[in-house]
Design an enzyme around this catalytic site. Structure first.
Site, mmCIF file in Angstrom:
data_model
loop_
_atom_site.group_PDB
_atom_site.id
_atom_site.type_symbol
_atom_site.label_atom_id
_atom_site.label_comp_id
_atom_site.label_asym_id
_atom_site.label_seq_id
_atom_site.Cartn_x
_atom_site.Cartn_y
_atom_site.Cartn_z
ATOM 1 N N CYS A 102 14.529 56.475 18.812
ATOM 2 C CA CYS A 102 13.826 56.769 20.060
ATOM 3 C C CYS A 102 14.782 56.996 21.222
ATOM 4 O O CYS A 102 14.393 57.533 22.255
ATOM 5 C CB CYS A 102 12.869 55.626 20.404
ATOM 6 S SG CYS A 102 11.597 55.362 19.156
ATOM 7 N N GLY A 151 2.911 52.247 11.782
ATOM 8 C CA GLY A 151 2.711 52.691 10.412
ATOM 9 C C GLY A 151 3.929 53.305 9.761
ATOM 10 O O GLY A 151 4.226 53.038 8.594
ATOM 11 N N THR A 207 -10.736 60.053 19.721
ATOM 12 C CA THR A 207 -11.180 60.135 18.329
ATOM 13 C C THR A 207 -10.118 59.552 17.407
ATOM 14 O O THR A 207 -8.940 59.877 17.506
ATOM 15 C CB THR A 207 -11.461 61.595 17.933
ATOM 16 O OG1 THR A 207 -12.445 62.123 18.828
ATOM 17 C CG2 THR A 207 -11.974 61.675 16.506
#
Length: 392
Positions: A335, A208, A249
């Protein structure tokens, strides 16, 4: 005089939230129900999750109902890579010790998953990407009867090389239709045109925050054929969310923003791609005029990345210098910044260590302008002259 207007040219590391994503965040914040709850508050949250799932699927050319597990939300691109690679490797006992094919310039999310497979007895073959192109002769020879997975990135996050996956995956399927194909499309998604069906990709990794959604949300697309073959198993176990393929969740706010950013980006894809190509080509022109070495792929290139090598000036030194102008670029993958290692992607591209240590990545977003490129070129010219004098 140095301009202190902030010029952000590190869009391959992360992007600013789009207005569509911001609105989705604002709306989702008010919807506090757990998407797994059956009461009305929970079901309103569930509706947001499923709307985002459909919006992202539509950008991949997928229409109509999605199969269970066909688009799985994760926390990031690296998790999606791990779910695809490790999930496929451990799905069937007959794959143990089999062969996996990848490239020598993958993102750490893929490369470290490959190392884990090697430690567990799998054979991993890394195909050369020298000059920014797949070595198809080496690849053809690597495909054998023991090969069960091919995982290759779509666009290299440091050089912008756009690999010919359509050819690569077609070769794999011709060898054996059951070979599973995966691509880390994090840098290609909504930058270069593709659909999983067109390139014969069984698994596609998305992220995203590379397309103007928040950090902390990713997705893994899985083809109907791979679902039918039960090609992968979950890595994260728990309450069985995401059709049992990724428990935990759901990140409702991130998912809502991801869907909104994807829909917005897809609706403006052609105009933004033209703009990015213009910026890339203009940057190549301006930076070449400075006499800088540009590390341009010999094959296809993504529209948003330019890699350059400085004249005997370490990347980190120039990053600090450009920061004083308010200019943000990077020395490679965000990263890997803390690893303090020479970029494996640039070494695979063909640069020697000394040049890889002196290279910068410039990556554009749709909000950047030619004026931003001008400012970068002017700052580089000034700082190269200054730093070369200091080093003499």
């Amino acid at each position: 005089m140095k301009s202190m207007k902030e010029i952000y040219l590190d869009n391959s590391a992360t992007t600013a939230l789009s207005e569509a994503a911001k609105k989705a965040v604002s709306d989702a914040v008010e919807c506090y129900g757990n998407p797994s709850s059956l009461h009305p508050v929970g079901q309103r949250s569930r509706a947001i999750v499923e709307q985002a799932r459909r919006e992202i699927a539509a950008t991949l050319g997928v229409r109509g109902p999605l199969g269970a597990g066909q688009l799985v939300f994760t926390s990031c691109g690296s998790e999606s890579d791990n779910l695809a690679i490790l999930g496929v490797a451990y799905a069937k006992s007959r794959r143990r010790g089999g062969r996996v094919i990848t490239t020598d310039s993958e993102h750490a999310g893929v490369e470290n998953a490959m190392k884990a497979l090697e430690n567990d007895g799998f054979e991993v073959i890394r195909i050369s990407t020298k000059g920014g192109e797949l070595d198809f002769e080496q690849y053809k020879n690597a495909l054998n009867d023991r090969t069960f997975l091919v995982s290759m990135m779509m666009v290299n996050n440091e050089t912008g090389a756009w690999y010919d996956l359509k050819r690569a995956f077609a070769m794999a399927k011709a060898k054996n239709p059951d070979i599973v194909t995966h691509t880390d499309a994090v840098q290609g998604y909504l930058k270069v045109p593709f659909t999983p069906a067109a390139i014969k990709a069984d698994f596609v990794t998305l992220s995203g925050h590379k397309i103007h959604a928040p950090k902390g949300i990713g997705a893994l697309y899985v083809s109907p054929e791979a679902l039918k073959r039960r090609d992968y198993v979950p890595l994260l176990l728990g309450g069985g969310q995401e059709s049992g393929f990724r428990s935990g969740t759901e990140n409702l706010i991130g998912i809502a923003a991801f869907g909104a950013a994807a829909k917005d980006g897809f609706s403006h894809l052609q105009e933004r791609t033209r703009h990015l190509c213009d910026l890339r080509d203009y940057a190549v022109e301006k930076l070449s005029a400075l006499g800088l070495q540009l590390n341009l792929p010999s094959g296809s290139r993504a529209p948003h990345i330019v890699n350059l090598t400085l004249p005997d000036i370490k990347s980190e030194t120039m990053l600090h210098a450009l920061s004083s102008y308010g200019i943000c670029v990077s020395q490679g993958s965000a990263c890997s910044t803390h690893a303090k290692k020479v970029s494996s992607a640039l070494l695979a591209f063909g640069l020697p260590d000394t040049q890889a240590e002196c290279s910068l990545r410039v990556s554009f977003g749709y909000e950047n302008t030619r004026e931003d490129v001008d400012a970068l070129a002017e700052a580089l010219k000034t700082e190269i002259e200054r730093l070369v004098k200091i080093h003499r």
